[in-house]
Design a protein around this motif. Structure first.
Motif, PDB file in Angstrom:
ATOM      1  N   THR A   1       3.637   1.862   4.958  1.00  0.00           N
ATOM      2  CA  THR A   1       4.791   1.644   5.840  1.00  0.00           C
ATOM      3  C   THR A   1       5.937   2.598   5.475  1.00  0.00           C
ATOM      4  O   THR A   1       6.510   3.257   6.341  1.00  0.00           O
ATOM      5  CB  THR A   1       5.281   0.180   5.744  1.00  0.00           C
ATOM      6  OG1 THR A   1       4.183  -0.678   6.057  1.00  0.00           O
ATOM      7  CG2 THR A   1       6.431  -0.099   6.693  1.00  0.00           C
TER       8      THR A   1
ATOM      9  N   THR B   1       0.830  -1.213   0.000  1.00  0.00           N
ATOM     10  CA  THR B   1       0.000   0.000   0.000  1.00  0.00           C
ATOM     11  C   THR B   1       0.863   1.261   0.000  1.00  0.00           C
ATOM     12  O   THR B   1       0.390   2.341  -0.346  1.00  0.00           O
ATOM     13  CB  THR B   1      -0.901   0.052   1.256  1.00  0.00           C
ATOM     14  OG1 THR B   1      -0.063   0.066   2.412  1.00  0.00           O
ATOM     15  CG2 THR B   1      -1.841  -1.132   1.309  1.00  0.00           C
TER      16      THR B   1
ATOM     17  N   VAL C   1       2.618 -13.072  -1.685  1.00  0.00           N
ATOM     18  CA  VAL C   1       3.866 -13.814  -1.835  1.00  0.00           C
ATOM     19  C   VAL C   1       4.513 -14.070  -0.472  1.00  0.00           C
ATOM     20  O   VAL C   1       4.253 -13.357   0.500  1.00  0.00           O
ATOM     21  CB  VAL C   1       4.864 -13.059  -2.752  1.00  0.00           C
ATOM     22  CG1 VAL C   1       4.393 -13.053  -4.189  1.00  0.00           C
ATOM     23  CG2 VAL C   1       5.089 -11.628  -2.268  1.00  0.00           C
TER      24      VAL C   1
HETATM   25  P1  IMP Z   1       2.551  -1.617   2.979  1.00  0.00           P
HETATM   26  O1  IMP Z   1       2.625  -0.752   4.207  1.00  0.00           O
HETATM   27  O2  IMP Z   1       1.138  -1.962   2.644  1.00  0.00           O
HETATM   28  O3  IMP Z   1       3.317  -1.108   1.808  1.00  0.00           O
HETATM   29  O4  IMP Z   1       3.081  -3.027   3.382  1.00  0.00           O
HETATM   30  C1  IMP Z   1       4.325  -3.316   3.620  1.00  0.00           C
HETATM   31  C2  IMP Z   1       4.460  -4.561   4.448  1.00  0.00           C
HETATM   32  O5  IMP Z   1       3.355  -5.469   4.327  1.00  0.00           O
HETATM   33  C3  IMP Z   1       5.644  -5.304   3.927  1.00  0.00           C
HETATM   34  O6  IMP Z   1       6.811  -4.853   4.540  1.00  0.00           O
HETATM   35  C4  IMP Z   1       5.308  -6.740   4.250  1.00  0.00           C
HETATM   36  O7  IMP Z   1       5.793  -7.050   5.530  1.00  0.00           O
HETATM   37  C5  IMP Z   1       3.804  -6.807   4.234  1.00  0.00           C
HETATM   38  N1  IMP Z   1       3.301  -7.407   2.966  1.00  0.00           N
HETATM   39  C6  IMP Z   1       2.682  -6.776   1.946  1.00  0.00           C
HETATM   40  N2  IMP Z   1       2.375  -7.629   0.938  1.00  0.00           N
HETATM   41  C7  IMP Z   1       2.831  -8.842   1.323  1.00  0.00           C
HETATM   42  C8  IMP Z   1       2.840 -10.143   0.700  1.00  0.00           C
HETATM   43  O8  IMP Z   1       2.373 -10.372  -0.441  1.00  0.00           O
HETATM   44  N3  IMP Z   1       3.420 -11.130   1.430  1.00  0.00           N
HETATM   45  C9  IMP Z   1       3.950 -10.951   2.667  1.00  0.00           C
HETATM   46  N4  IMP Z   1       3.974  -9.753   3.278  1.00  0.00           N
HETATM   47  C10 IMP Z   1       3.412  -8.708   2.621  1.00  0.00           C
END
Ligand code: IMP
Ligand code: MG
Length: 177
Positions: A107, A104, A153
């Motif tokens: 993070t 997204t 994944v």
């Molecule tokens: P964001 O804040 O949504 O960009 O998510 C980042 C975090 O979500 C990553 O550092 C991962 O730890 C986790 N994440 C997002 N997609 C996946 C996936 O397909 N597999 C495993 N972990 C994921």
């Protein structure tokens, strides 16, 4: 009972050769600079350890920050929690955030905002994977290894409910009923 079936999606060999390319670029871009590679725990540790071994620099240091945005399922909760603090003295450092996957973008956005008040010389983002279909907030990505479709994944550091981080490749999971 559901059975977890993993299929290889990106091989260990492909990961290793892409990491060499990215490391070469980082070596070039950060020549004569104090670079701090800041890994986001826990997912990026496998990527981080392989990546730093390929960077040619005697001014490279490492640190870790623990961030958690998952409640254990396969979709992000959007809420980010700090699980481990990092060393805040960044004023002489060029920081490269090392992430396993930008999904997204929440993070990375959270982390960049957290780092800025510590006045690093620069902030860059290096991610193993990017899943552009889920992006909720635009984030700068300076280095990436692979862009992937909207699949969940795991492996090579990435987990499903804290498991499968130890797989040497990146896999996708099918839930068999
Ligand atoms: P964001 O804040 O949504 O960009 O998510 C980042 C975090 O979500 C990553 O550092 C991962 O730890 C986790 N994440 C997002 N997609 C996946 C996936 O397909 N597999 C495993 N972990 C994921
Ligand atoms: Mg992560």
């Amino acid at each position: 009972m559901t059975t977890e079936k993993i299929t290889e999606f990106i091989s260990a060999e492909k990961i290793a050769s892409k990491i060499k390319e990215v490391a070469k670029q980082i070596t070039k871009d950060y020549k004569d600079k104090d670079v701090l590679m800041l890994a986001v725990l826990k997912g990026s540790i496998v990527f981080m350890t392989d990546l730093i071994k390929e960077i040619d620099s005697n001014r490279l240091t490492i640190d870790f920050i623990g961030l958690s945005s998952y409640k254990g399922g396969t979709s992000s909760s959007g809420e980010i929690k700090i699980t481990k603090e990092f060393d805040k003295d960044l004023s002489s450092k060029h920081v490269i955030i090392v992430e396993d996957i930008v999904d997204t973008g929440l993070t990375i956005d959270f982390l960049i905002k957290k780092l800025k008040p510590n006045n690093p010389k620069s902030i860059a983002v290096c991610t193993l994977l990017e899943k552009p279909s889920n992006l909720k907030i635009p984030v700068p990505i300076d280095y990436k290894c692979f862009v992937i479709p909207d699949k969940f994944v795991l492996g090579y550091g990435l987990d499903y409910q804290e498991r499968y981080r130890n797989l040497p490749y990146i896999g996708v999971m099918e839930f068999l009923k």
